[in-house]
Design a protein around this motif. Structure first.
Motif, PDB file in Angstrom:
ATOM      1  N   GLY A 143       0.785  -1.226   0.000  1.00 10.06           N
ATOM      2  CA  GLY A 143       0.000   0.000   0.000  1.00 10.06           C
ATOM      3  C   GLY A 143       0.816   1.274   0.000  1.00 10.06           C
ATOM      4  N   TRP A 144       2.146   1.131  -0.126  1.00  6.84           N
ATOM      5  CA  TRP A 144       2.977   2.336  -0.143  1.00  6.84           C
ATOM      6  C   TRP A 144       2.626   3.202  -1.345  1.00  6.84           C
ATOM      7  CZ3 TRP A 144       6.700   4.256  -3.553  1.00  6.84           C
ATOM      8  CH2 TRP A 144       7.458   5.335  -3.064  1.00  6.84           C
ATOM      9  N   VAL A 145       2.503   4.488  -1.136  1.00 12.56           N
ATOM     10  CA  VAL A 145       2.135   5.432  -2.188  1.00 12.56           C
ATOM     11  C   VAL A 145       3.263   6.436  -2.381  1.00 12.56           C
ATOM     12  CG1 VAL A 145       0.480   7.204  -2.892  1.00 12.56           C
ATOM     13  CG2 VAL A 145      -0.320   5.191  -1.627  1.00 12.56           C
ATOM     14  N   TYR A 146       3.547   6.711  -3.612  1.00 10.45           N
ATOM     15  CA  TYR A 146       4.588   7.680  -3.938  1.00 10.45           C
ATOM     16  C   TYR A 146       4.240   9.022  -3.302  1.00 10.45           C
ATOM     17  CZ  TYR A 146       8.413   9.093  -7.005  1.00 10.45           C
ATOM     18  OH  TYR A 146       9.624   9.497  -7.491  1.00 10.45           O
ATOM     19  N   PRO A 147       5.095   9.596  -2.481  1.00  8.55           N
ATOM     20  CA  PRO A 147       4.722  10.804  -1.738  1.00  8.55           C
ATOM     21  C   PRO A 147       4.671  12.044  -2.618  1.00  8.55           C
ATOM     22  CG  PRO A 147       7.004  10.241  -1.325  1.00  8.55           C
ATOM     23  CD  PRO A 147       6.441   9.113  -2.125  1.00  8.55           C
ATOM     24  N   ARG A 148       3.672  12.888  -2.359  1.00  7.80           N
ATOM     25  CA  ARG A 148       3.572  14.193  -3.014  1.00  7.80           C
ATOM     26  C   ARG A 148       4.126  15.225  -2.040  1.00  7.80           C
ATOM     27  NH1 ARG A 148      -1.414  14.935  -6.599  1.00  7.80           N
ATOM     28  NH2 ARG A 148      -1.373  17.013  -5.681  1.00  7.80           N
ATOM     29  N   LEU A 149       5.244  15.816  -2.430  1.00  4.98           N
ATOM     30  CA  LEU A 149       5.887  16.803  -1.572  1.00  4.98           C
ATOM     31  C   LEU A 149       5.816  18.208  -2.152  1.00  4.98           C
ATOM     32  CD1 LEU A 149       9.101  14.740  -0.751  1.00  4.98           C
ATOM     33  CD2 LEU A 149       7.060  14.986   0.661  1.00  4.98           C
ATOM     34  N   TYR A 150       5.609  18.297  -3.452  1.00  5.08           N
ATOM     35  CA  TYR A 150       5.671  19.596  -4.123  1.00  5.08           C
ATOM     36  C   TYR A 150       4.576  20.555  -3.688  1.00  5.08           C
ATOM     37  CZ  TYR A 150       1.942  17.711  -7.063  1.00  5.08           C
ATOM     38  OH  TYR A 150       0.764  17.168  -7.504  1.00  5.08           O
ATOM     39  N   ASP A 151       3.454  20.023  -3.184  1.00  2.81           N
ATOM     40  CA  ASP A 151       2.368  20.899  -2.751  1.00  2.81           C
ATOM     41  C   ASP A 151       2.197  20.889  -1.230  1.00  2.81           C
ATOM     42  OD1 ASP A 151       1.442  18.327  -2.506  1.00  2.81           O
ATOM     43  OD2 ASP A 151      -0.389  18.629  -3.682  1.00  2.81           O
ATOM     44  N   LYS A 152       3.233  20.415  -0.527  1.00  3.96           N
ATOM     45  CA  LYS A 152       3.216  20.411   0.933  1.00  3.96           C
ATOM     46  C   LYS A 152       4.078  21.564   1.456  1.00  3.96           C
ATOM     47  CE  LYS A 152       0.835  16.549   1.217  1.00  3.96           C
ATOM     48  NZ  LYS A 152       0.774  16.164  -0.197  1.00  3.96           N
ATOM     49  N   SER A 153       4.044  21.773   2.744  1.00  2.00           N
ATOM     50  CA  SER A 153       4.815  22.861   3.338  1.00  2.00           C
ATOM     51  C   SER A 153       6.304  22.523   3.344  1.00  2.00           C
ATOM     52  CB  SER A 153       4.341  23.122   4.767  1.00  2.00           C
ATOM     53  OG  SER A 153       4.731  22.058   5.620  1.00  2.00           O
ATOM     54  N   VAL A 154       7.112  23.558   3.409  1.00  2.00           N
ATOM     55  CA  VAL A 154       8.560  23.369   3.507  1.00  2.00           C
ATOM     56  C   VAL A 154       8.909  22.604   4.779  1.00  2.00           C
ATOM     57  CG1 VAL A 154      10.745  24.573   3.866  1.00  2.00           C
ATOM     58  CG2 VAL A 154       9.178  25.347   2.078  1.00  2.00           C
ATOM     59  N   ASP A 155       8.204  22.887   5.872  1.00  2.00           N
ATOM     60  CA  ASP A 155       8.464  22.184   7.129  1.00  2.00           C
ATOM     61  C   ASP A 155       8.274  20.681   6.980  1.00  2.00           C
ATOM     62  OD1 ASP A 155       9.127  24.443   8.531  1.00  2.00           O
ATOM     63  OD2 ASP A 155       7.132  24.765   9.357  1.00  2.00           O
ATOM     64  N   GLU A 156       7.230  20.297   6.265  1.00  2.00           N
ATOM     65  CA  GLU A 156       6.983  18.866   6.065  1.00  2.00           C
ATOM     66  C   GLU A 156       8.099  18.229   5.247  1.00  2.00           C
ATOM     67  OE1 GLU A 156       3.492  15.882   4.331  1.00  2.00           O
ATOM     68  OE2 GLU A 156       3.009  17.944   4.934  1.00  2.00           O
ATOM     69  N   PHE A 157       8.565  18.948   4.258  1.00  2.00           N
ATOM     70  CA  PHE A 157       9.671  18.461   3.441  1.00  2.00           C
ATOM     71  C   PHE A 157      10.941  18.282   4.277  1.00  2.00           C
ATOM     72  CE2 PHE A 157      13.358  19.703   0.740  1.00  2.00           C
ATOM     73  CZ  PHE A 157      13.385  18.593  -0.079  1.00  2.00           C
TER      74      PHE A 157
END
Length: 507
Positions: free
Chosen positions: A159-173
């Protein structure tokens, strides 16, 4: 769309969550402008011993580079080579042409000789290795394997899903970057009782430097890559959040005053990014006196790295001169020499910089002027024809590269001396890149390369990579004096091979 493959590149796209592991500094590093020696005996079963090449890399953390050395074994399988050092002890990684996929980590000591005996079996696998002075054999033989596992790790949970980071906060990254280091240390390092404490700390620092230099410093590029891989959309570009200097607060995670960083292979690249990053925008050292330059640097960096005093700042100042010497191949000015002498007196850092400067003075004698050519208005299918036609009756050697491509830069560095042998001969060296290389950084780097340069549009670059069926860089094209393509290849094959191809066309 062409996929560009990189040496030692993994992706932030596979980040997991975990707590940060604790690092312990176990070494005090003395800086010294010294020399050392490696000797050895290689025992292969089915290869002429006098055709065995030994390759090793030495860390020069003060002048800011990793130096590659090669030596040919004699008919008895023996080899010996002297080399410069910048710290009292240093780690080297080494391999031989018998089995170039098997790396060793060994230690060298200033003003001493390190001896290594390598015994291969009939399958060219390692049968036995002995090193003097003696070191932990597991550290020596398995450290690269552990690092490769960390580089190559991919989660396989259901169930692993490719993470979407481009539309998340810098802190999350940034949190994901931090947790990735911790998780991989927990998986591959912390519970490995055969690794010494020293090498566990080395691996932790090396991997953290590797991950952040490759994937965190350039936030815009990483988010565009994340978008492309997460959405499979290669036609559009997302709107990426702009970052400011506060983004680099992650530097506090490193404890950069720890001297063990001077033993890591990625430290010089890390320092180069700190010095050249457009968002941090540190001042160029130029002909500024060192105390004034450091004062202006600390205004920017102190809160980000978590300290305003310590050996790190002196190393950074030395690396600032190293950038000029290594990247621009530009000797120190008389004013710079005065500042170095006034600040470091007759100290080791001054001796190292002046030693490097003497080498650069010799290289500068054979460096060609840098010429920038603009062909951005030329149709994609006419780019190569336009370039080659400019150099009539000349052999044309074309290097496809990028500022972020470590193998590209290493190949150029290796070829500097051999390239000088072709000065005033009927050959032109041409270097081509595109917008993936930040233009300001590109303009700085090409000063040290010299010769002819082109900065293509993305459409021109993509067409060319497709047309010549190149999948990665560095890649090369070689045309004869009549403008006919005689050779094309990817990955630098070594000075002798390239010089041989060129000399064949110059006859």
């Amino acid at each position: 769309m062409i996929k560009i493959k990189l040496l030692f590149v993994c992706s932030l796209l596979f980040f997991l969550s975990c707590n940060r592991a604790t690092e312990i500094a176990t070494d005090t590093t003395n800086i010294i402008a010294g020399t050392s020696k490696i000797t050895g005996i290689i025992t292969p079963i089915d290869q002429n011993r006098d055709s065995i090449m030994v390759t090793f890399n030495v860390i020069h953390p003060i002048s800011g580079e990793n130096v590659k050395h090669q030596v040919l074994a004699d008919q008895l399988g023996k080899f010996s080579i002297d080399f410069d050092m910048e710290t009292e002890t240093s780690l080297l990684w080494l391999y031989t042409s018998v089995n170039p996929n098997k790396f060793f980590f060994i230690k060298s000591i200033n003003n001493h000789s390190t001896h290594i005996d390598i015994d291969y079996n009939s399958n060219r696998d390692i049968k036995n290795v002995e090193v003097t002075p003696v070191m932990n054999k597991y550290d020596m033989m398995q450290t690269m394997g552990v690092l490769n596992k960390m580089f190559d790790y991919r989660p396989d949970s259901p169930g692993w899903v490719y993470p979407r980071l481009y539309d998340k906060s810098v802190d999350e990254f940034l949190d994901r970057a931090k947790s990735t280091v911790s998780h991989r240390l927990a998986l591959f390092v912390n519970k490995d009782d055969a690794l010494s404490r020293e090498f566990k700390d080395f691996i932790a620092k090396e991997y953290r430097l590797y991950l952040y230099t490759g994937h965190v410093f350039d936030y815009q590029r990483e988010m565009k890559l994340n978008y492309r891989n997460a959405t499979q959309d290669t036609a559009n570009t997302p709107e990426i959040q702009q970052i400011d200097r506060s983004y680099f607060r992650f530097l506090k995670e490193f404890n950069l005053n720890d001297p063990q960083y001077l033993h890591t292979f990625t430290f010089s690249e890390f320092q180069s990014l700190v010095l050249q990053n457009e968002v941090l925008d540190l001042p160029k050292i130029g002909e500024n006196d060192i105390p004034s330059w450091l004062a202006s640097v600390k205004v920017i960096l102190a809160d980000l790295v978590g300290f305003d005093e310590g050996p790190y700042y002196d190393i950074l100042a030395a690396n600032a001169y190293g950038w000029q010497l290594n990247e621009q191949v530009e000797p120190l000015t008389e004013k710079q020499k005065e500042h170095i002498t006034h600040y470091w007196k007759d100290g080791k850092i001054a001796k190292i910089l002046f030693r490097k400067n003497r080498q650069v003075v010799e290289l500068d004698k054979v460096k060609s002027p840098t010429v920038v050519n603009d062909i951005t208005s030329v149709p994609e299918d006419k780019v190569m024809e336009t370039i080659v036609s400019k150099y009539k009756d000349k052999v044309v050697f074309i290097d496809l590269w990028a500022t972020w491509c470590a193998p590209c830069l290493e190949a150029m560095k290796q070829f500097r001396g051999a390239k000088g042998d072709f000065k005033d001969k009927d050959i032109v060296f041409v270097y081509i890149t595109n917008g993936s290389s930040p233009q300001k950084l590109w303009e700085e780097k090409i000063k040290g390369i010299g010769s002819e340069h082109y900065y293509l549009t993305d459409a021109q670059w993509t067409y060319m990579m497709d047309y010549f069926e190149f999948e990665y860089i560095p890649s090369y094209l070689l045309y004869n004096k009549e403008g006919v393509l005689m050779n094309k290849f990817s990955a630098f094959p070594g000075n002798d091979a390239v010089s041989g191809m060129i000399n064949d066309l110059l006859k």
